[in-house]
Enzyme design. Structure first.
Site, PDB file in Angstrom:
ATOM      1  CD  GLN A   1      -2.560   1.117   2.740  1.00  0.00           C
ATOM      2  OE1 GLN A   1      -1.910   0.817   3.753  1.00  0.00           O
ATOM      3  NE2 GLN A   1      -3.859   1.445   2.785  1.00  0.00           N
TER       4      GLN A   1
ATOM      5  CB  SER B   1       2.295   6.444   5.084  1.00  0.00           C
ATOM      6  OG  SER B   1       1.225   6.046   5.446  1.00  0.00           O
TER       7      SER B   1
ATOM      8  CB  SER C   1       3.769  -3.648   5.437  1.00  0.00           C
ATOM      9  OG  SER C   1       4.068  -2.734   6.571  1.00  0.00           O
TER      10      SER C   1
ATOM     11  CD  GLU D   1      -4.352   0.204   6.801  1.00  0.00           C
ATOM     12  OE1 GLU D   1      -3.090   0.005   7.158  1.00  0.00           O
ATOM     13  OE2 GLU D   1      -4.742   1.298   6.126  1.00  0.00           O
TER      14      GLU D   1
ATOM     15  CD  GLU E   1      -3.164  10.078  18.976  1.00  0.00           C
ATOM     16  OE1 GLU E   1      -2.713   9.751  20.431  1.00  0.00           O
ATOM     17  OE2 GLU E   1      -2.682   9.134  17.891  1.00  0.00           O
TER      18      GLU E   1
END
Length: 397
Positions: free
Chosen positions: A117, A120, A152, A235, A367
């Protein structure tokens, strides 16, 4: 091997699963053959359409099939292709034409083609919509430049899902487009990152003039945030939806250790263990409700609850385990990027403790999960955002 989806219940799914493992005994046939038969029988994702690894059945029946596989000595299916099964497959089945979807899903299900994926980025952090990787039109495709991080299995993957910015002149959520890309495409460089466990299973990925055909775009141009949210929902469900039976999952490690170390028992630790068991049972029942509500597998914002509860529970369980171990908790048998993927051995709990530190970060921080729950589940007012409505290119970075 066929079945009528209109008559499916737990008994029928279990019977179908037993037919597969009896015809393809785990451990006696190649894994690719076993998982290919599992896919062809519609047991890879029972809630997917028939012909695409599913039975068009309620998602709540998936654990029934998986339990038969495990009892026969086979793998937990999602471990064959962790990101492919739990994160990518749902996006493919929702946004890729059926013929192409089947071409991608079957080798994903068998483990022949691993997925990663590319979301990020170093400069975006938890603000995924603020990403800077650019995709610019180039004839019948796109040229992509940028950097991704914490990816990953990028070093082993054949395919990736990619989110990139295609329009910097609109607000950040509106200028994103979603692609799939082959990891062997020229211009992709993968560099490993060492984790706290000593292993290197995730990476930073650099994209330099990477060409992606427009046929590998998922959804409309500029609709990447919508497609990505379906991926993120899968996910979060995958990361938090791993407890299928009472006293299984992470809490099982704590219970087993408690039984094995009677000399370490204290009233305080006994009370902590009881509270952890109650949390684990609450998490299990919450996950079951979410599976039932996602009848056809399109996860909603409730998946954030599963992910939040499951990830924080995992950390608490392994903190308890190390406290129960006492001085022994300081031991780790090896610290190397070449350490095996399994977490067995004399210091397995120590490894799991180290690994659990990532659970409240991966798939969205705790968060962020609380924001999702507050705004999308509880319908509370949104947080004040200074960048709302501004073109992405005008937002300071």
């Amino acid at each position: 091997m066929t079945t009528d989806s209109s008559t499916l219940d737990a008994t029928a799914v279990a019977s179908l699963a037993r037919q597969v493992v009896e015809a393809h005994p785990p451990g006696q046939v190649p894994l690719v053959e076993l998982m290919g038969a599992w896919y062809d029988a519609g047991l890879a994702w029972v809630h997917f359409p028939v012909g695409r690894g599913g039975l068009d059945a309620p998602r709540a029946l998936q654990p029934v099939a998986n339990r038969v596989m495990r009892d026969a000595g086979g793998p937990e299916p999602r471990t064959v292709n962790t990101i492919g099964y739990g994160i990518v497959a749902g996006t493919i089945v929702r946004h890729v034409p059926p013929v192409t979807a089947n071409r991608l899903l079957r080798p994903l299900a068998t483990g022949e083609e691993l997925w990663c994926q590319l979301f990020s980025e170093p400069g975006a952090g938890s603000d995924l919509a603020g990403l800077a990787t650019r995709a610019v039109r180039d004839g019948e495709g796109w040229r992509v430049n940028g950097q991704k991080v914490w990816t990953s299995l990028a070093h082993k993957s054949a395919w990736a899902v990619l989110l990139a910015r295609t329009d910097p002149d609109v607000p950040k959520h509106q200028g994103l487009t979603y692609f799939i890309v082959e990891m062997t495409t020229p211009g992709i460089e993968v560099r490993p990152l060492r984790q706290i466990t000593g292993r290197a299973s995730f990476n930073e990925v650099f994209l330099d003039e990477v060409y992606v055909p427009d046929t590998q775009r998922l959804g409309d141009v500029g609709a990447g945030w919508f497609v990505a949210n379906s991926t993120l929902g899968d996910e979060r469900t995958s990361l938090g939806d791993r407890v299928a039976a009472r006293s299984s999952g992470t809490i099982a490690d704590a219970l087993e250790l408690w039984t094995a170390r009677p000399e370490r028992h204290t009233p305080v630790l006994r009370d902590r263990l009881a509270r952890l068991w109650l949390r684990a049972e609450s998490q299990r029942l919450t996950a079951d409700r979410a599976r039932v509500s996602a009848v056809r597998g399109n996860p909603g914002p409730e998946s954030a609850i599963i992910k939040l509860v499951g990830s924080e529970l995992a950390q608490s369980v392994y903190e308890f385990c190390l406290d129960l171990l006492g001085p022994e908790a300081a031991l780790v048998d090896t610290y190397s990027p070449d350490a095996p993927d399994d977490v067995s051995g004399p210091t397995a709990l120590q490894r799991k403790f180290l690994r659990s530190r990532a659970t409240t970060l991966e798939g969205g921080t705790s968060e962020i999960m609380r924001n999702v729950i507050g705004e999308r589940v509880l319908k509370l007012p949104q947080e004040i955002r200074n960048d709302k409505g501004k073109p992405w290119k005008e937002i300071p970075r």
